[in-house]
Design an enzyme around this catalytic site. Structure first.
Site, short mmCIF file in Angstrom:
data_model
loop_
_atom_site.label_atom_id
_atom_site.label_comp_id
_atom_site.label_asym_id
_atom_site.label_seq_id
_atom_site.Cartn_x
_atom_site.Cartn_y
_atom_site.Cartn_z
N GLY A 15 -3.89 -1.12 1.45
CA GLY A 15 -2.93 -0.57 0.51
C GLY A 15 -3.16 -1.12 -0.87
O GLY A 15 -3.74 -2.19 -1.04
N GLY A 17 -0.96 -1.64 -4.39
CA GLY A 17 0.30 -1.52 -5.10
C GLY A 17 0.05 -1.56 -6.58
O GLY A 17 -1.10 -1.49 -7.02
N PHE A 19 0.35 -4.07 -8.49
CA PHE A 19 -0.20 -5.33 -8.99
C PHE A 19 -1.20 -6.00 -8.06
O PHE A 19 -1.81 -6.99 -8.40
CB PHE A 19 0.93 -6.31 -9.31
CG PHE A 19 1.67 -5.93 -10.55
CD1 PHE A 19 1.41 -6.57 -11.74
CD2 PHE A 19 2.59 -4.89 -10.52
CE1 PHE A 19 2.07 -6.19 -12.90
CE2 PHE A 19 3.26 -4.51 -11.67
CZ PHE A 19 3.00 -5.16 -12.86
N GLY A 20 -1.33 -5.47 -6.89
CA GLY A 20 -2.24 -6.13 -5.96
C GLY A 20 -2.93 -5.15 -5.03
O GLY A 20 -2.51 -4.00 -4.89
N VAL A 22 -4.39 -4.95 -0.99
CA VAL A 22 -4.30 -5.65 0.28
C VAL A 22 -5.41 -5.15 1.20
O VAL A 22 -5.64 -3.93 1.31
CB VAL A 22 -2.91 -5.44 0.93
CG1 VAL A 22 -2.79 -6.24 2.22
CG2 VAL A 22 -1.79 -5.84 -0.04
N LYS A 37 -4.08 -10.37 0.50
CA LYS A 37 -3.61 -9.70 -0.72
C LYS A 37 -4.27 -10.36 -1.94
O LYS A 37 -4.32 -11.58 -2.02
CB LYS A 37 -2.08 -9.82 -0.82
CG LYS A 37 -1.48 -9.13 -2.03
CD LYS A 37 0.03 -9.03 -1.90
CE LYS A 37 0.66 -8.34 -3.11
NZ LYS A 37 2.10 -8.12 -2.95
N ASP A 156 12.83 -6.86 -4.34
CA ASP A 156 12.03 -5.63 -4.28
C ASP A 156 12.11 -5.02 -2.88
O ASP A 156 11.11 -4.53 -2.35
CB ASP A 156 10.57 -5.95 -4.66
CG ASP A 156 9.83 -4.74 -5.22
OD1 ASP A 156 10.48 -3.71 -5.47
OD2 ASP A 156 8.59 -4.82 -5.38
P1 ATP Z 1 4.04 -3.00 -5.23
O1 ATP Z 1 3.47 -1.95 -6.10
O2 ATP Z 1 5.03 -2.45 -4.24
O3 ATP Z 1 4.55 -4.21 -5.93
P2 ATP Z 1 2.04 -4.77 -4.27
O4 ATP Z 1 0.86 -4.62 -5.15
O5 ATP Z 1 2.91 -5.93 -4.53
O6 ATP Z 1 2.85 -3.46 -4.26
P3 ATP Z 1 2.27 -4.96 -1.38
O7 ATP Z 1 3.49 -4.13 -1.37
O8 ATP Z 1 2.40 -6.37 -0.96
O9 ATP Z 1 1.49 -4.86 -2.77
O10 ATP Z 1 1.18 -4.27 -0.43
C1 ATP Z 1 0.75 -2.94 -0.70
C2 ATP Z 1 0.66 -2.20 0.62
O11 ATP Z 1 -0.32 -2.85 1.46
C3 ATP Z 1 1.94 -2.20 1.45
O12 ATP Z 1 2.82 -1.15 1.09
C4 ATP Z 1 1.39 -2.04 2.85
O13 ATP Z 1 1.09 -0.69 3.11
C5 ATP Z 1 0.08 -2.82 2.81
N1 ATP Z 1 0.29 -4.21 3.29
C6 ATP Z 1 0.78 -5.25 2.60
N2 ATP Z 1 0.86 -6.37 3.32
C7 ATP Z 1 0.41 -6.06 4.55
C8 ATP Z 1 0.23 -6.79 5.79
N3 ATP Z 1 0.55 -8.08 5.88
N4 ATP Z 1 -0.27 -6.11 6.85
C9 ATP Z 1 -0.58 -4.80 6.76
N5 ATP Z 1 -0.44 -4.06 5.64
C10 ATP Z 1 0.04 -4.66 4.54
MG MG Z 2 4.87 -3.33 -2.46
MG MG Z 3 4.93 -5.96 -5.05
#
Ligand code: ATP
Ligand code: MG
Ligand code: MG
Length: 286
Positions: A15, A17, A19-20, A22, A37, A156
């Site tokens: 995935g 997001g 900012f990150g 994964v 991540k 969040d």
């Molecule tokens: P956001 O834009 O919501 O802030 P983010 O960049 O902080 O996103 P996360 O929400 O932590 O990132 O992760 C993005 C996606 O990756 C999640 O919606 C999920 O689909 C997948 N993901 C995150 N952590 C895990 C995990 N531990 N196991 C499996 N999939 C995961």
């Molecule tokens: Mg997220």
């Molecule tokens: Mg996030």
């Protein structure tokens, strides 16, 4: 040299997001799969890893380790698998890698969307969904209560940040906006606005009572098709009005009118008991 690339293999994107990124990756030494991540290391980036490292609960994504490096692994790069970059002041940019428990790729967002498509042509409500929704909501509130007991606020909470572990338990993830209760820092709005039409932010932004607003929205969405469906059975009607009342109080625009986590937990338990009674009495009628 990229530690991630050296120590892990079978890397696949899970995935991306705002900012990150994964990735699912196998730790070569252990031969075990994890979720890793990668976050651009700006001010406050460490708070996610710091909070996760202090939380240990069955309904929170489990944290294993973290490290920093100046290379960012990029899955889709055809030329090289990792690249270094420079920040504006010419110092090499740093990236934070967080290794955590690998969860199912199906987030609660996907779960809700699937249920909604399955239910779309059914005139009868779906008691199974109602029961599952209740179990999810109960685990969610238990996780949130634990986070608060450790003096953190998630800030969040939304279906895309809620995962399912391989033990089938609900796992709260994405602690990118976490803060501790004493901290009154500004909330970066662009990260908290729900992409699309729905926002999981409460009117007064996340402070004190507002997490319950997000929880109320999620619980409402878990049950949404049931609430709009044509369920007129007496038992179901009672259940809806009770669940409707809880949701209404959680979504109150007066933060002080919203219930405490412990009250919501109790009401969810009562709903569970009513569900058992209603399923017993309807099976007797048959
Ligand atoms: P956001 O834009 O919501 O802030 P983010 O960049 O902080 O996103 P996360 O929400 O932590 O990132 O992760 C993005 C996606 O990756 C999640 O919606 C999920 O689909 C997948 N993901 C995150 N952590 C895990 C995990 N531990 N196991 C499996 N999939 C995961
Ligand atoms: Mg997220
Ligand atoms: Mg996030």
């Amino acid at each position: 040299f990229c530690r991630f690339f050296t120590e892990y293999d079978r890397i696949k994107s899970l995935g991306k997001g705002a900012f990150g990124s994964v990735f699912k990756a196998r730790q070569k030494l252990l031969g075990k799969d994890f979720a890793v991540k990668i976050i651009r290391c700006k001010k406050k980036a460490l708070r996610e890893a710091r909070a996760l490292s202090e939380l240990s609960h069955v309904n929170i994504v489990r944290y294993y380790t973290c490290w920093m490096e100046d290379t960012q692994y990029q899955c889709d790069s055809s030329t090289d698998s990792n690249s270094s970059s420079q920040s504006s002041d010419n110092a090499p940019e740093m990236f934070l890698y967080i290794e955590m428990e690998l969860c199912d790729t199906k987030t609660l967002r996907v779960w809700i969307d699937e249920k909604n498509t399955q239910n779309v042509n059914k005139s009868q409500g779906n008691p199974q969904r109602r029961e599952e929704s209740l179990k999810i909501a109960q685990q969610l509130i238990t996780g949130v209560e634990y986070i608060h007991s450790k003096s953190f606020i998630h800030r969040d909470l939304k279906p895309a940040n809620i995962l399912f572990g391989c033990d089938d338990k609900v796992k709260i993830g994405d602690f990118g906006l976490v803060t501790d209760e004493s901290n009154n820092e500004e909330i970066p709005i662009e990260r908290t606005v729900y992409i699309g039409t729905r926002s999981y932010m409460s009117p007064e932004q996340v402070r004190d009572f507002s997490w319950i607003f997000c929880f109320g929205l999620i619980y409402f969405e878990l049950l949404w098709n049931l609430v709009t469906g044509h369920e007129r059975q007496d038992n179901c009607f009672v259940l809806f009005s009770i669940q409707g009342e809880i949701i209404k109080s959680m979504l109150s625009d007066q933060p002080q009118d919203r219930p405490e986590a412990s009250e919501v937990k109790l009401e969810l338990e009562q709903c569970g008991q009513l569900l058992t009674i209603s399923s017993l009495s309807s099976s007797k009628e048959v």
